[in-house]
Design a protein around this motif. Structure first.
Motif, PDB file in Angstrom:
ATOM      1  N   TYR A 145      -9.923   4.155 -71.093  1.00  0.00           N
ATOM      2  CA  TYR A 145     -10.711   3.537 -70.985  1.00  0.00           C
ATOM      3  C   TYR A 145     -11.852   3.801 -69.229  1.00  0.00           C
ATOM      4  CZ  TYR A 145      -8.098  -0.036 -73.715  1.00  0.00           C
ATOM      5  OH  TYR A 145      -7.135  -0.484 -75.050  1.00  0.00           O
ATOM      6  N   VAL A 155      -8.553  -2.684 -70.141  1.00  0.00           N
ATOM      7  CA  VAL A 155     -10.123  -2.703 -70.175  1.00  0.00           C
ATOM      8  C   VAL A 155     -10.903  -3.096 -69.164  1.00  0.00           C
ATOM      9  CG1 VAL A 155     -12.456  -4.096 -71.637  1.00  0.00           C
ATOM     10  CG2 VAL A 155     -10.723  -3.468 -73.155  1.00  0.00           C
ATOM     11  N   GLY A 214     -10.893   0.114 -66.685  1.00  0.00           N
ATOM     12  CA  GLY A 214     -11.986   0.549 -67.278  1.00  0.00           C
ATOM     13  C   GLY A 214     -13.070   0.623 -65.740  1.00  0.00           C
ATOM     14  N   ILE A 240     -13.956   1.187 -76.303  1.00  0.00           N
ATOM     15  CA  ILE A 240     -13.021   0.796 -76.134  1.00  0.00           C
ATOM     16  C   ILE A 240     -12.095   0.536 -77.376  1.00  0.00           C
ATOM     17  CG2 ILE A 240     -12.125  -1.886 -76.306  1.00  0.00           C
ATOM     18  CD1 ILE A 240     -14.421  -2.114 -74.142  1.00  0.00           C
TER      19      ILE A 240
END
Length: 445
Positions: free
Chosen positions: A70, A202, A205, A281
């Motif tokens: 990510y 996520v 990231g 993703i």
């Protein structure tokens, strides 16, 4: 060299309108609710957003997600924020002056400089078209079993689609683009649900990681993502197509048109952010987490998606979205090519001739690379095309920022000092990243 007042006089007398008969061809209402007026202006932003989720983005996003997880989401977010600012500047230039960026460059610079800028932009359009050829050909192979070479050659026939849409008017062109964008969005929304990525990872990231700059492989992909996201020819495109709206060409009318154009492009680019982030993703969740860090090719991603997710529909959704992306990019790249050629050279080619010219130039390297290195070579060519796009960015961004900072050209719509500083900072980041990539390439770093 003409000043801004001369630009506006030329526009107000009807000389050389950008996009010819399509200029001011879409009626807009000066009254009614805010939402109704916004809907009349919506369309150009979505056409511009196509370039931010074309097949070139897929290659860089898949490679980045598979190799670095990510981490490069921060680059996608930064690139998208840059895109929001730069596209707003392009819209501002077109609305304030009645000139698109190509016309503005032709008027402001000497002929040799203008020709050099035109050549740089044409190189960017060819690089973009190269990505579309490869992406569409791969989609046709995945869905219908066509050989890659046959699919690449078949993409030349999309000129018929362009001609049909342009004859039906600009709104028909926009409706087609938005319909395909909806397909792409729906496909990736479904894939994200199937992949079920960890939310904390996520969100992490999106925080910049120093490795993006210090790792040459990460930097190469980061600049590829930047080139795939902030596309130089989109700045020329947006500065022209915002003028298709029939808003009053007076100070009040221009100010209102600018507000709606910025909302339109910002909403559209938010959709592009979702699609780009979703691709990365998905690659990070399915490939990187599963130990498949070497996945770079779109076909390999297609083959692995369904087995790794355990859902047969996943690969099909992926291929359908890819085909929609390739077809959509075809429309906007052709239109951008027309705007650039007319603006810089005052040369207008028939739509079919312009399309066959750019597509023919793009098909040749695909055929050569496929013949010499096999289908694996097209993946590297796809990522390289996005780096080429990024290298062309300064030649569009720097003139754009100069023009919108000049009160003599922009009048009351000149950008404020804070936006001027931000715009030059974005230009500096783009130039700096490109110089770093060039230095690493020359020194083997």
């Amino acid at each position: 060299m003409r000043d801004g007042r001369a630009w506006r006089v030329a526009d107000d007398t009807g000389a050389e309108p950008s996009l010819g008969r399509m200029n001011a061809s879409v009626p807009v209402s000066g009254s009614g609710t805010w939402l109704r007026r916004l809907l009349a202006f919506m369309g150009p932003g979505y056409m511009v957003s196509v370039g931010y989720m074309d097949p070139g983005n897929w290659a860089t996003d898949i490679a980045g997600g598979a190799q670095f997880g990510y981490t490069l989401l921060a680059v996608i977010l930064l690139s998208n924020l840059m895109a929001v600012v730069l596209q707003a500047l392009a819209a501002r230039l077109g609305i304030a002056t009645g000139r698109d960026l190509a016309q503005a460059c032709r008027d402001a610079y000497s002929r040799p400089v203008a020709l050099a800028l035109w050549l740089a932009c044409e190189a960017a359009i060819i690089a973009c078209d190269l990505a579309e050829v490869i992406g569409t050909a791969i989609a046709l192979k995945l869905l219908f079993g066509l050989p890659l070479l046959a699919g690449a050659i078949l993409t030349g026939l999309d000129v018929l689609l362009i001609l049909l849409l342009m004859r039906r008017g600009f709104r028909a062109l926009e409706a087609f683009v938005i319909a395909l964008l909806t397909v792409i969005f729906a496909c990736f929304a479904a894939q994200i649900v199937l992949a079920a990525p960890p939310i904390r990872a996520v969100l992490g990231g999106f925080v910049p990681d120093p490795r993006i700059v210090t790792d040459p492989a990460a930097l190469y992909l980061a600049i590829g993502i930047l080139g795939a996201t902030v596309m130089p020819h989109n700045l020329y495109l947006h500065s022209s197509i915002v003028q298709t709206r029939a808003y009053p060409r007076d100070p009040e009318g221009r100010a209102g048109a600018l507000r709606f154009a910025v909302v339109d492009s910002t909403l559209a680019l938010t959709l592009a952010l979702f699609v780009n982030a979703a691709i990365l993703i998905m690659a990070a969740t399915v490939f990187h987490t599963g130990g498949h860090t070497g996945v770079q090719e779109i076909e390999e991603a297609y083959a692995l998606l369904s087995p790794l997710l355990g859902v047969g529909l996943a690969s099909t959704l992926f291929a359908v979205a890819l085909l929609a992306s390739g077809l959509n990019s075809t429309v906007t790249a052709t239109l951008a090519g027309q705007i650039v050629m007319e603006g810089f050279l005052r040369l207008r080619l028939p739509d079919w001739a312009r399309r066959l010219l750019t597509r023919g130039i793009a098909i040749v390297p695909v055929v050569v690379v496929t013949g010499l290195y096999g289908e694996a070579g097209t993946a590297r060519l796809l990522v390289l095309s996005q780096v080429v796009l990024s290298m062309q960015l300064p030649f569009a961004v720097i003139p754009l920022v100069r023009f919108v900072s000049d009160r003599s050209k922009m009048g009351a719509l000149v950008i404020p000092p804070w936006l001027k500083g931000l715009s030059w900072a974005i230009a500096a980041v783009i130039v700096g990243l490109n110089l770093k990539l060039l230095a690493d390439t020359l020194t083997g770093g």
